[in-house]
Design a protein around this motif. Sequence first.
Motif, PDB file in Angstrom:
ATOM      1  N   THR A 154      47.850  -7.898 -31.387  1.00 18.52           N
ATOM      2  CA  THR A 154      47.837  -9.189 -32.025  1.00 18.52           C
ATOM      3  C   THR A 154      46.887  -9.929 -30.981  1.00 18.52           C
ATOM      4  N   ASP A 155      46.270 -11.170 -31.574  1.00 18.24           N
ATOM      5  CA  ASP A 155      45.524 -12.065 -30.761  1.00 18.24           C
ATOM      6  C   ASP A 155      46.425 -12.390 -29.560  1.00 18.24           C
ATOM      7  N   ILE A 164      47.422 -12.399 -23.515  1.00 21.55           N
ATOM      8  CA  ILE A 164      48.241 -12.222 -22.485  1.00 21.55           C
ATOM      9  C   ILE A 164      47.982 -11.217 -21.602  1.00 21.55           C
ATOM     10  N   ALA A 165      47.382 -10.019 -22.360  1.00 23.16           N
ATOM     11  CA  ALA A 165      46.938  -8.982 -21.304  1.00 23.16           C
ATOM     12  C   ALA A 165      45.720  -9.248 -20.502  1.00 23.16           C
ATOM     13  N   MET A 166      44.749  -9.837 -21.061  1.00 20.11           N
ATOM     14  CA  MET A 166      43.628 -10.593 -20.007  1.00 20.11           C
ATOM     15  C   MET A 166      44.093 -11.518 -19.282  1.00 20.11           C
ATOM     16  N   ALA A 215      38.112  -4.134 -26.232  1.00 24.45           N
ATOM     17  CA  ALA A 215      38.358  -5.273 -26.949  1.00 24.45           C
ATOM     18  C   ALA A 215      36.789  -5.867 -27.386  1.00 24.45           C
ATOM     19  N   ALA A 216      36.014  -6.169 -26.668  1.00 25.53           N
ATOM     20  CA  ALA A 216      34.884  -6.934 -27.069  1.00 25.53           C
ATOM     21  C   ALA A 216      33.772  -5.880 -27.190  1.00 25.53           C
ATOM     22  N   ALA A 217      33.757  -4.563 -26.964  1.00 25.40           N
ATOM     23  CA  ALA A 217      32.782  -3.500 -27.271  1.00 25.40           C
ATOM     24  C   ALA A 217      33.213  -2.373 -27.888  1.00 25.40           C
ATOM     25  N   HIS A 230      39.236  -4.622 -31.856  1.00 22.23           N
ATOM     26  CA  HIS A 230      37.850  -4.794 -32.028  1.00 22.23           C
ATOM     27  C   HIS A 230      37.399  -4.530 -33.299  1.00 22.23           C
ATOM     28  N   ALA A 231      37.664  -3.431 -33.888  1.00 20.09           N
ATOM     29  CA  ALA A 231      37.217  -2.788 -35.044  1.00 20.09           C
ATOM     30  C   ALA A 231      37.843  -3.555 -36.292  1.00 20.09           C
ATOM     31  N   THR A 232      39.175  -4.305 -35.981  1.00 19.55           N
ATOM     32  CA  THR A 232      39.573  -5.159 -37.297  1.00 19.55           C
ATOM     33  C   THR A 232      39.074  -6.682 -37.107  1.00 19.55           C
ATOM     34  N   ALA A 233      39.058  -7.254 -35.945  1.00 20.11           N
ATOM     35  CA  ALA A 233      38.950  -8.477 -35.766  1.00 20.11           C
ATOM     36  C   ALA A 233      37.517  -8.842 -35.377  1.00 20.11           C
TER      37      ALA A 233
END
Length: 218
Positions: A100-101, A106-108, A123-125, A215-218
Amino acid sequence: HLAHLRASGYSPHTVHAREDLLRRLHGHLSYGLAYAATDELDGFLTTNATWSAWTLATYAMHIRAFYRWATRGADPWLDGDPTIEMAHPRIPRCRPHPVTDEDLAIAMDRADEPWYAAILLAAAAGLRPDEIARQQREDITKATIVIRRGKGGDPGAVDTHPQIWVHVQPRRPGPLVTNRHGEPVTGRWLSAHARHHFDSIDMPHIHLHRFRHWHATA
């Protein structure tokens, strides 16, 4: 057969997987690979009840590919392809399971290195663990991330997310993800140690690949 795969440009991972499976299959068969019967091949696919649908489909693919190679041409290595009537394990439908967002944030926030860089690249690539482990600082510009060897061994490139560029721009040349001794890691190391990392930050429901799904869905 393995020499043929290497000469055809297959990745070392694929060659190793093919070799491992064929050696296990050879040991399972009554008279080895050269004298396999269709029912024996079907029987091999049922030897382990814990094999997932994906595992069965992958094993069947490797077996079929070997026998197609061994029986092709005017002077084949083997007479007759026992996989023609072999079972076709069903390939399961995939459903993405992204974080989830909130989980991503939280993980970051809780991540130090190398996990911050690993999560960011997933997540970003959309990079896979193997691609993250091989990623070099010199392969990233403000515009593009060069992937020297992606899935299947082919190179590729993706756009550089601004957040990635901010993070990597001051970094020195070399691998972006290393162990605590500063040594390069493998994708397998990254996946295995990620489990301990996410457990340690009270996120046992998270694994690294879910950030790629995000990444693929958001």
